[in-house]
Design an enzyme around this catalytic site. Structure first.
Site, PDB file in Angstrom:
ATOM      1  N   HIS A 150      31.614 -12.560 -10.818  1.00  0.00           N
ATOM      2  CA  HIS A 150      31.684 -11.157 -10.358  1.00  0.00           C
ATOM      3  C   HIS A 150      32.847 -11.048  -9.380  1.00  0.00           C
ATOM      4  CE1 HIS A 150      29.588  -7.288  -8.889  1.00  0.00           C
ATOM      5  NE2 HIS A 150      30.741  -7.370  -8.251  1.00  0.00           N
ATOM      6  N   HIS A 207      36.301  -8.509  -8.012  1.00  0.00           N
ATOM      7  CA  HIS A 207      37.132  -7.294  -8.014  1.00  0.00           C
ATOM      8  C   HIS A 207      38.577  -7.694  -7.769  1.00  0.00           C
ATOM      9  CE1 HIS A 207      33.620  -4.554  -7.720  1.00  0.00           C
ATOM     10  NE2 HIS A 207      33.088  -5.581  -7.074  1.00  0.00           N
ATOM     11  N   LYS A 238      29.171  -3.206 -17.638  1.00  0.00           N
ATOM     12  CA  LYS A 238      28.670  -3.083 -16.274  1.00  0.00           C
ATOM     13  C   LYS A 238      27.991  -1.742 -16.043  1.00  0.00           C
ATOM     14  CE  LYS A 238      28.188  -3.832 -11.867  1.00  0.00           C
ATOM     15  NZ  LYS A 238      28.655  -4.716 -10.823  1.00  0.00           N
ATOM     16  N   HIS A 245      24.504  -3.380 -11.289  1.00  0.00           N
ATOM     17  CA  HIS A 245      24.474  -3.186  -9.842  1.00  0.00           C
ATOM     18  C   HIS A 245      23.073  -2.640  -9.567  1.00  0.00           C
ATOM     19  CE1 HIS A 245      26.339  -2.227  -5.844  1.00  0.00           C
ATOM     20  NE2 HIS A 245      25.181  -1.579  -5.802  1.00  0.00           N
ATOM     21  N   HIS A 290      24.880  -9.845  -7.757  1.00  0.00           N
ATOM     22  CA  HIS A 290      24.755  -9.913  -6.292  1.00  0.00           C
ATOM     23  C   HIS A 290      23.335  -9.601  -5.786  1.00  0.00           C
ATOM     24  CE1 HIS A 290      25.569  -5.720  -7.014  1.00  0.00           C
ATOM     25  NE2 HIS A 290      26.872  -5.837  -7.011  1.00  0.00           N
ATOM     26  N   ASP A 293      31.698 -11.497  -5.730  1.00  0.00           N
ATOM     27  CA  ASP A 293      31.834 -10.084  -5.374  1.00  0.00           C
ATOM     28  C   ASP A 293      32.924  -9.900  -4.320  1.00  0.00           C
ATOM     29  OD1 ASP A 293      31.444  -7.370  -5.458  1.00  0.00           O
ATOM     30  OD2 ASP A 293      29.612  -7.376  -4.257  1.00  0.00           O
TER      31      ASP A 293
END
Ligand code: NCD
Ligand code: ZN
Length: 346
Positions: A13, A15, A99, A136, A174, A247
């Site tokens: 995960h 970004h 996602k 999420h 997460h 994350d």
């Protein structure tokens, strides 16, 4: 133990953003990780396979030439996502997962799903073709306390979805609560969870005690200490359902240090040193490789990496830069609030 060699880790995960930020942060991941699942919450989001193919090209173009990092692309699920396009993305090998952001749950999630019913045709197709859904896991209803949003999501969204579509493979990303850990452990199949570096290290005090500390603010927000302890127990257990998803989520400092700061912690730069510290502190260095390099690929049906990585424990603490300078601005690096001794040497 002063030296540790393990199969090269993956980040399930991550970004990476786009443009100057992408160029500024990618090497912090590609230096140590072989692969990462790339989050699609750009502005505008990565919704179609065409968007994902173009984003993948921008990522590869930003990579340092020597790094053989593989971005694993995801699609951002909307209420209008086309099941045929998703299937095409999976069959071509481009798309690793889809996602789900409940609309409004986190950074750039306003195009996410409001009504799960509308997403059912895509989810049914994914179940059929074996494409995992990354979630999420937080509800967004204003009446639900932010510290309860994960537990309420499990009860009101995740569990009903799993009962309705038991064949759908779901990654609860997460995970931040004992509730999440217990729920994953209670499942018989098709459910796994990623855990971030920072949630193994901080609890909510880090954000709120002695002044507001925006660089510890992320979503899902860190919870009370008993939850952190539960996350650690899961991470070091060797249970194949738990693996690393950092994350790492860079935002430039002015967007963190203001009256309404963005959620996201940037940890790519020192994540493995932090994690080695955690596993050593728990007397669980023998489970480190399972968490960082074995359980994730097994869940996603990929081989573990053949290459290895070596960490050495230095007698003196190692210094990391407090900020990553990028063409988009400076990004504060996660400070675990303890000295780091484990150094990635190769
Ligand atoms: C992420 C971001 O900034 O994109 N922020 C965060 O706090 N983790 C979004 C997310 O994964 O929730
Ligand atoms: Zn994220």
């Amino acid at each position: 133990m002063t030296e540790l060699t393990l199969r090269r880790p993956d980040d399930w995960h991550l970004h990476l953003r786009d443009g100057e930020m992408l160029k500024g942060v990618i090497a912090d991941s590609s230096r140590h990780f072989a692969r990462a699942i790339i989050m699609p919450n750009l502005v505008p989001p990565v919704v179609t396979t065409e968007d994902a193919a173009a984003y993948r090209e921008r990522i590869v173009a930003a990579l340092p030439a020597a790094d053989r990092f593989q971005p694993l692309m995801t699609l951002y699920l909307t209420e209008h996502t086309d099941p045929d396009d998703v299937e095409k993305g999976k069959q071509s090998g481009l798309i690793t997962a889809v996602k789900l952001y409940p609309a409004g749950a986190t950074t750039n999630s306003h195009s996410g799903v409001r009504d799960m019913e509308k997403a059912m045709p895509v989810l049914e197709r994914m179940a059929k073709i074996g494409l995992p859904l990354c979630v999420h896991g937080e509800v967004t209803s204003p009446e639900v306390d932010i510290f309860d949003r994960e537990a309420v999501f499990i009860e009101t969204v995740l569990d009903p979805l799993r009962r309705r579509l038991p064949e759908l493979r779901i990654t609860m990303e997460h995970v931040t609560t004992q509730d999440g850990i217990d729920y994953i452990k209670s499942s018989k199949a098709n459910l796994a969870g990623s855990i971030t570096t920072h949630h193994l290290i901080i609890n909510r005090n880090a954000i709120l005690v002695g002044g507001i500390r925006p660089h510890y603010y992320c979503l899902p927000v860190a919870k009370r200490e008993s939850h952190r302890v539960a996350l650690r127990a899961a991470a070091i257990s060797g249970d194949p359902r738990f693996f690393l998803g950092t994350d790492s989520a860079p935002h430039v400092d002015p967007l963190k240090e203001c009256a309404c700061g963005c959620a996201g912690i940037y940890s790519s730069l020192n994540t493995l040193s932090c994690l080695a510290h955690v596993f050593e502190e728990e007397g669980a260095l023998d489970k480190f490789e399972a968490f960082t390099s074995l359980n994730g690929p097994a869940w996603y049906g990929l081989p573990a990496n053949e290459e290895t990585i070596t960490l050495v424990r230095r007698a003196e603490p190692i210094e990391f830069p407090p900020k990553r300078m990028t063409g988009a601005g400076s990004v504060t690096v996660f400070d675990p609030m303890f000295p780091l001794h484990w150094d990635v040497v190769s």
